[in-house]
Scaffold this active site. Structure first.
Site, short mmCIF file in Angstrom:
data_model
loop_
_atom_site.label_atom_id
_atom_site.label_comp_id
_atom_site.label_asym_id
_atom_site.label_seq_id
_atom_site.Cartn_x
_atom_site.Cartn_y
_atom_site.Cartn_z
N ASP A 21 111.64 51.77 20.67
CA ASP A 21 111.88 52.58 21.86
C ASP A 21 110.57 53.00 22.51
O ASP A 21 109.57 53.16 21.82
CB ASP A 21 112.72 53.81 21.47
CG ASP A 21 113.36 54.48 22.67
OD1 ASP A 21 113.37 53.88 23.77
OD2 ASP A 21 113.85 55.62 22.52
N ASN A 69 122.81 48.51 27.02
CA ASN A 69 121.66 48.11 27.85
C ASN A 69 122.06 47.30 29.08
O ASN A 69 121.28 47.17 30.03
CB ASN A 69 120.62 47.34 27.03
CG ASN A 69 119.80 48.22 26.10
OD1 ASN A 69 119.32 47.77 25.06
ND2 ASN A 69 119.63 49.49 26.47
N ARG A 189 112.42 54.88 14.07
CA ARG A 189 112.59 54.91 15.53
C ARG A 189 111.29 55.39 16.15
O ARG A 189 110.73 56.42 15.75
CB ARG A 189 113.73 55.84 15.95
CG ARG A 189 113.91 55.78 17.47
CD ARG A 189 115.11 56.54 17.97
NE ARG A 189 115.30 56.24 19.41
CZ ARG A 189 116.45 56.19 20.02
NH1 ARG A 189 117.56 56.42 19.38
NH2 ARG A 189 116.51 55.92 21.32
C1 FPP Z 1 113.50 50.19 24.45
O1 FPP Z 1 112.55 50.78 25.29
C2 FPP Z 1 113.33 48.71 24.33
C3 FPP Z 1 114.27 47.77 24.64
C4 FPP Z 1 115.61 48.10 25.14
C5 FPP Z 1 113.98 46.31 24.52
C6 FPP Z 1 113.13 45.84 23.38
C7 FPP Z 1 112.73 44.45 23.63
C8 FPP Z 1 111.53 43.88 23.34
C9 FPP Z 1 110.45 44.61 22.64
C10 FPP Z 1 111.28 42.52 23.80
C11 FPP Z 1 111.49 41.34 22.99
C12 FPP Z 1 112.00 41.46 21.64
C13 FPP Z 1 112.11 40.45 20.74
C14 FPP Z 1 112.74 40.76 19.44
C15 FPP Z 1 111.70 39.05 20.94
P1 FPP Z 1 113.05 51.51 26.62
O2 FPP Z 1 113.07 50.51 27.71
O3 FPP Z 1 114.35 52.18 26.34
O4 FPP Z 1 111.92 52.57 26.84
P2 FPP Z 1 112.05 54.04 27.50
O5 FPP Z 1 112.95 54.83 26.59
O6 FPP Z 1 110.64 54.52 27.49
O7 FPP Z 1 112.60 53.85 28.87
#
Ligand code: FPP
Length: 250
Positions: A21, A69, A189
Site C-alpha cells: 500500500d 480496485n 501492510r
Molecule cells: C496500493 O497502493 C497498490 C496497488 C493497488 C497495486 C499494487 C501493484 C503493483 C505494485 C504493481 C505490480 C505488481 C506485481 C505483483 C507485478 P495505492 O494505490 O492504494 O496507494 P495509496 O493508498 O497511496 O493511494
C-alpha cells in the site's frame, strides 16, 4: 549490525503475505501521476521476492489487485493491468533463473484476457520450480473467496460428494483458493494503514500482523528483514498461555 544477520534462519515464517500500500501517496509526494507509484512499486516487488527467496521463505503472497480496485479511475485500472502484463512478461526469466513458481489467487477468469493469458503462461512455465512460490492475489477479496467456497461446498453436497455433517475446518480449507498453501504466519501492510482490507480473512486467523509507515515503492530487503526480526520477537500462543508455551519449549 545489519538486519539480515539478526534473523534466526531456523524460525522463519514459511509464508509471508503483504498488502502493498501507498503507491498513490508515494507518487503524489514526487509530484507524479498515481501510475508512477505503481511502476516504482514493481521495484519493491522484485526486491522483496529476491530477499524472501534468499532467506528461504517458501511462500510469498502479494495483494496486487482487489475486487474493489475496479472502482478506481478507468485510466488507473487499465494502466495497472498493462503494468501487470509487462512485468509478468519481463520477469518470467528471472523467476525461472531463481527457481520460483508463480501462482495466483482470485477471480482470475474475470481479469482482462491479456492479463489472464500472461498469468496462465507464467504459471505454466514456472509450474515445476520449487525454491519459493510467489503467489499474486489478483481480482481477489476474502469475502469473494469465502462465498465462492460456500457455493462449491453447496454444489458438492447437492451432488452427494460431501455430507454436510463431515464439513470440518480441514475440508473447508480445501475449497479456498489457498488450499495448497499454509496459512501466513506473518502479514505485512505498508504505508501506515492499520486494516486488513478484505485480504485472506480466513487464513490470517493466527497470523502476526506487522505494520510499517514505509510506502510500498520504498520497501526494500532491509524492511522485510526488520519485519521478520519483529515477528521472531513475538510469542505465538495460539490460544494457550505463556506458561504452557514455555513448558513445551523446555
Ligand atoms: C496500493 O497502493 C497498490 C496497488 C493497488 C497495486 C499494487 C501493484 C503493483 C505494485 C504493481 C505490480 C505488481 C506485481 C505483483 C507485478 P495505492 O494505490 O492504494 O496507494 P495509496 O493508498 O497511496 O493511494
Amino acid at each position: 549490525m545489519d538486519h539480515k544477520s539478526q534473523i534466526n534462519i531456523d524460525n522463519l515464517p514459511s509464508h509471508v503475505a503483504i498488502i502493498m500500500d501507498g503507491n498513490g501517496r508515494w507518487a503524489k509526494r514526487h509530484g507524479k501521476p498515481r501510475i508512477f507509484g505503481h511502476q516504482n512499486g514493481v521495484k519493491a516487488v522484485r526486491e522483496t521476492t529476491e530477499a524472501a527467496a534468499e532467506l528461504g521463505i517458501e511462500y510469498l503472497t502479494l495483494y496486487a489487485f482487489s475486487t474493489e480496485n475496479w472502482n478506481r479511475p478507468k485510466l488507473e485500472v487499465n494502466a495497472l493491468m498493462s503494468l501487470l502484463v509487462e512485468t509478468l512478461r519481463k520477469e518470467i526469466n528471472t523467476l525461472m533463473e531463481n527457481n520460483i513458481r508463480l501462482k495466483a489467487i482470485g477471480d482470475l477468469s474475470k481479469l482482462p484476457s491479456r492479463t489472464y493469458q500472461a498469468l496462465l503462461e507464467g504459471m505454466a512455465k514456472t509450474a515445476s520450480n520449487n525454491r519459493m512460490t510467489l503467489n499474486l492475489a489478483l481480482n481477489y477479496s476474502a469475502r469473494w473467496e469465502i462465498n465462492n467456497a460456500v457455493q462449491l461446498i453447496a454444489k458438492d453436497i447437492e451432488k452427494n460428494v460431501l455430507q454436510a455433517a463431515d464439513l470440518t475446518e480441514e475440508i473447508f480449507n480445501q475449497y479456498l483458493t489457498t488450499k495448497d498453501i499454509p496459512d501466513p504466519e506473518l502479514m505485512i501492510r505498508t504505508s501506515g494503514e492499520y486494516r486488513i482490507s478484505n485480504f485472506l480473512l480466513y487464513q490470517l486467523a493466527y497470523s502476526e500482523l506487522y505494520f510499517t509507515e514505509t510506502l510500498w515503492p520504498d520497501f526494500r530487503k532491509e524492511h522485510l528483514y526488520q519485519a521478520i526480526i519483529d515477528f521472531q520477537s513475538r510469542e505465538r500462543r495460539f490460544g494457550k498461555t505463556s506458561e504452557q508455551i514455555a513448558s513445551n519449549k523446555r
